[in-house]
Design an enzyme around this catalytic site. Sequence first.
Site, short mmCIF file in Angstrom:
data_model
loop_
_atom_site.label_atom_id
_atom_site.label_comp_id
_atom_site.label_asym_id
_atom_site.label_seq_id
_atom_site.Cartn_x
_atom_site.Cartn_y
_atom_site.Cartn_z
CG ASN A 1 -0.21 0.04 2.54
OD1 ASN A 1 1.03 0.10 2.58
ND2 ASN A 1 -0.95 0.00 3.64
CD GLU B 1 -0.13 0.72 7.29
OE1 GLU B 1 0.33 0.77 6.12
OE2 GLU B 1 -0.48 -0.35 7.82
#
Length: 237
Positions: free
Chosen positions: A122, A129
């Site tokens: 990702n 993140e």
Amino acid sequence: MAADIVQNQLTRKPDSVLGLATGETPVQMYHELVRRHRAKRLDLTRITSFNLDEYAGLPPEHPGSYTYYMRERFFDAIPLPSGRGHMPDGLAADPEAAAREYERRIQTAGGIDLQILGIGTNGHIGFNEPGSTLDSRTRLVELTAETIARNSQLFPEGETAPGQAVTVGIGTILEARQIVLLACGPAKARAIRETVEGPVCATCPGSALQTHANCIVLLDDAAAAELQLPPAQSQSA
Ligand code: PGA
């Protein structure tokens, strides 16, 4: 190639401060560094190191912890004097104070000379993140379901990776003097394209590396497969 870059750095500055990464990608790099160290072609005992991240709530002796990973693959073979191989503290009673202390120790050591990075499917770097601010510092973070599922594959059968971790921030990573990003395999192709050719934005944390003046991206063909611009235009990352 990554081991060569580390070796060149240590030739220039034997007491370099290295930022270290875990995961499957750098396993061969550690193997090669330890091999060269044992063959006395490289002296790793003078380094200071700071790892990128550690799970929250896992004891260091847990086989899924990054402390365990680093011992198995590096520190058991390269016994650094106490206080020179740093891991973020995933068990700190006061995570904010521990994170501030980690940043302070990096500064006191003189900053990171060479930062090794992997990348998540990702686009995460460290455990920053998507959505992590590009100037973030070391802190406790929530992991995405994708990261937890993927990383659970490296845990003992029936166990799941924790949902929280401590990670060095993107701002911290960008302060390293040199960065080497490693990615292998088709699962990383999209993240690499967004990192190297996409807009610089928090939805792909790796894209922040485009703003760094000295970042090398080492890819196998599969990880490079979705790059579209000619190499000359991709070289900024
Ligand atoms: P991997 O992890 O090397 O195990 O693919 C990289 C990362 O998630 O940063």
